[in-house]
Design an enzyme around this catalytic site. Sequence first.
Site, PDB file in Angstrom:
ATOM      1  N   CYS A  78     -31.110 -15.155 -13.862  1.00 21.50           N
ATOM      2  CA  CYS A  78     -32.181 -14.376 -14.476  1.00 21.50           C
ATOM      3  C   CYS A  78     -33.000 -13.787 -13.340  1.00 21.50           C
ATOM      4  CB  CYS A  78     -33.051 -15.288 -15.339  1.00 21.50           C
ATOM      5  SG  CYS A  78     -34.484 -14.445 -16.049  1.00 21.50           S
ATOM      6  N   CYS A 189     -31.044  -7.021 -13.992  1.00 22.36           N
ATOM      7  CA  CYS A 189     -31.350  -7.937 -15.097  1.00 22.36           C
ATOM      8  C   CYS A 189     -30.011  -8.395 -15.646  1.00 22.36           C
ATOM      9  CB  CYS A 189     -32.153  -7.222 -16.172  1.00 22.36           C
ATOM     10  SG  CYS A 189     -32.312  -8.159 -17.716  1.00 22.36           S
TER      11      CYS A 189
HETATM   12  N1  DGL Z   1     -31.995 -11.825 -18.106  1.00 22.57           N
HETATM   13  C1  DGL Z   1     -33.253 -11.699 -17.519  1.00 22.57           C
HETATM   14  C2  DGL Z   1     -33.275 -11.033 -16.197  1.00 22.57           C
HETATM   15  O1  DGL Z   1     -32.291 -11.072 -15.494  1.00 22.57           O
HETATM   16  C3  DGL Z   1     -34.488 -11.784 -18.364  1.00 22.57           C
HETATM   17  C4  DGL Z   1     -34.843 -10.608 -19.171  1.00 22.57           C
HETATM   18  C5  DGL Z   1     -36.033 -10.868 -20.057  1.00 22.57           C
HETATM   19  O2  DGL Z   1     -36.101 -11.916 -20.687  1.00 22.57           O
HETATM   20  O3  DGL Z   1     -36.908  -9.989 -20.088  1.00 22.57           O
HETATM   21  O4  DGL Z   1     -34.240 -10.473 -15.770  1.00 22.57           O
END
Ligand code: DGL
Length: 280
Positions: A78, A189
Amino acid sequence: MSSQFHSSSPIGLFDSGVGGLSVLREIRQQLPHENILYFADQIHVPYGARTLEEVRALSETITRWLLAQGAKMIVIPCNTASAAALHFLRQKFPEVPFVGMEPAVKPAAEQTQTGVVGVLATPVTFQGELYASVVERFAQGVNVLQHTCPGLVNEIEQGAVHGNGARHILEDALHPMLNQGIDTVVLGCTHYPFVIPLIQEIAGPNVRVIDPSPAVARQVGRMVGEASGEGQGARGEVRFLTTGAVEQLQRGLRNLLNLEAPVEARPWNLIEKEASFYGK
Ligand code: DGL
């Protein structure tokens, strides 16, 4: 590495939701014998709309909880949580190996022909010091454009990866950058790899899309070797857990990974309670 960890201890992964599954997919391919505990904090998704401090606090609780469950290392698939908390967590838990994410600006800067690259990520990721330092270290002489994609994480959480909602959000993000000559798009993301076909359709075949998941999985492989002796004794079991509804994560597994798997639900107050057992 401390002897309390065994090769069969799980690798703990956490994300706000289904985004980390794009990294899990790569880890499973490269390290099929490792046991994995995948934590989706779907009661708090999206992280990108929260403050850095909130995301840091959520990340600390989840990390403690994963460690209380016996995780031998923590992978943060993440970008948002990594931006908000990776440095902090490494300082707080020096005994724990961590692998986090940062936008893949380095390979993009090396590969661009036009000298203009675009990064898609959440507001928290762009605010963090990690992003600023990556751009400063690796993108000298390259024009790095950035854009958030408000609402896109929710669309992907719903499994709407081919829908008009996702398409419009991506068009709004990509068109201004395409007009300025980007030839490379960095997915900052972990939810976004699931909309690569849409991105490629909007951006055209001459724009390269960089998904850092394979590189992150390789890094996990290198570190897990150090942490546990190459996963001998582990049976490649994956346990899925959500702080939201079971169906929410099951739908994501089905839509995004084509996987039917049991999911456990744990309310956040229980996570907080169980997390407090680690390190106290
Ligand atoms: N999958 C996440 C990232 O890589 C989080 C996105 C989110 O919850 O806003 O930033």
